[in-house]
Design a protein around this motif. Structure first.
Motif, PDB file in Angstrom:
ATOM      1  N   UNK A  13      26.597  44.306  49.742  1.00  0.00           N
ATOM      2  CA  UNK A  13      25.469  43.567  50.312  1.00  0.00           C
ATOM      3  C   UNK A  13      24.336  43.423  49.303  1.00  0.00           C
ATOM      4  N   UNK A  14      24.070  44.489  48.556  1.00  0.00           N
ATOM      5  CA  UNK A  14      23.023  44.440  47.537  1.00  0.00           C
ATOM      6  C   UNK A  14      23.393  43.440  46.444  1.00  0.00           C
ATOM      7  N   UNK A  15      24.662  43.388  46.058  1.00  0.00           N
ATOM      8  CA  UNK A  15      25.114  42.429  45.060  1.00  0.00           C
ATOM      9  C   UNK A  15      24.922  41.003  45.574  1.00  0.00           C
ATOM     10  N   UNK A  27      12.946  43.127  43.507  1.00  0.00           N
ATOM     11  CA  UNK A  27      11.973  44.118  43.056  1.00  0.00           C
ATOM     12  C   UNK A  27      12.453  45.546  43.285  1.00  0.00           C
ATOM     13  N   UNK A  28      11.919  46.440  42.499  1.00  0.00           N
ATOM     14  CA  UNK A  28      12.176  47.866  42.698  1.00  0.00           C
ATOM     15  C   UNK A  28      11.395  48.314  43.933  1.00  0.00           C
ATOM     16  N   UNK A  29      11.873  49.346  44.589  1.00  0.00           N
ATOM     17  CA  UNK A  29      11.181  49.881  45.751  1.00  0.00           C
ATOM     18  C   UNK A  29      11.670  49.343  47.079  1.00  0.00           C
ATOM     19  N   UNK A  30      12.659  48.475  47.046  1.00  0.00           N
ATOM     20  CA  UNK A  30      13.245  47.963  48.282  1.00  0.00           C
ATOM     21  C   UNK A  30      14.254  48.990  48.793  1.00  0.00           C
ATOM     22  N   UNK A  34      18.653  52.104  45.516  1.00  0.00           N
ATOM     23  CA  UNK A  34      19.733  52.989  45.043  1.00  0.00           C
ATOM     24  C   UNK A  34      21.034  52.222  44.745  1.00  0.00           C
ATOM     25  N   UNK A  35      21.342  51.216  45.559  1.00  0.00           N
ATOM     26  CA  UNK A  35      22.542  50.413  45.303  1.00  0.00           C
ATOM     27  C   UNK A  35      22.355  49.556  44.060  1.00  0.00           C
ATOM     28  N   UNK A  42      27.184  50.200  36.803  1.00  0.00           N
ATOM     29  CA  UNK A  42      28.518  49.600  36.780  1.00  0.00           C
ATOM     30  C   UNK A  42      28.557  48.340  35.908  1.00  0.00           C
ATOM     31  N   UNK A  43      27.413  47.888  35.435  1.00  0.00           N
ATOM     32  CA  UNK A  43      27.352  46.686  34.606  1.00  0.00           C
ATOM     33  C   UNK A  43      27.293  45.393  35.393  1.00  0.00           C
ATOM     34  N   UNK A  44      27.100  45.495  36.716  1.00  0.00           N
ATOM     35  CA  UNK A  44      27.053  44.305  37.563  1.00  0.00           C
ATOM     36  C   UNK A  44      25.649  43.747  37.716  1.00  0.00           C
ATOM     37  N   UNK A  45      24.662  44.518  37.302  1.00  0.00           N
ATOM     38  CA  UNK A  45      23.262  44.098  37.386  1.00  0.00           C
ATOM     39  C   UNK A  45      22.532  44.583  36.140  1.00  0.00           C
TER      40      UNK A  45
END
Length: 71
Positions: A13-15, A27-30, A34-35, A42-45
């Motif tokens: 879902x995060x992806x 943004x950070x803090x959502x 953690x995901x 994992x290199x996906x983001x």
């Protein structure tokens, strides 16, 4: 043969949210931070210099194949 690491439902879902956010990134803090951090490992983001998360080329490929079910 399956050689990609398994994505938990929350990380899938995060992806997808990361894909939808486009150039703006996430943004950070959502609640999904953690995901997003796991996706970076994992290199996906990617974590941009401004602290936001963006999808990587590998993440886009994985999103297309696993979430959109496109080759």
């Amino acid at each position: 043969m399956w050689d990609e690491p398994y994505l938990e439902t929350c990380c899938r879902s995060a992806l997808h949210r990361l894909y939808l956010s486009g150039q703006a990134g996430r943004p950070e803090g959502m609640p999904d931070t953690p995901c997003l951090e796991r996706l970076v490992e994992m290199g996906l983001a990617l974590r941009r210099p401004d602290g936001r998360f963006a999808i990587s080329a590998t993440g886009t490929t994985r999103h297309c194949s696993e979430i959109l079910k496109r080759p």
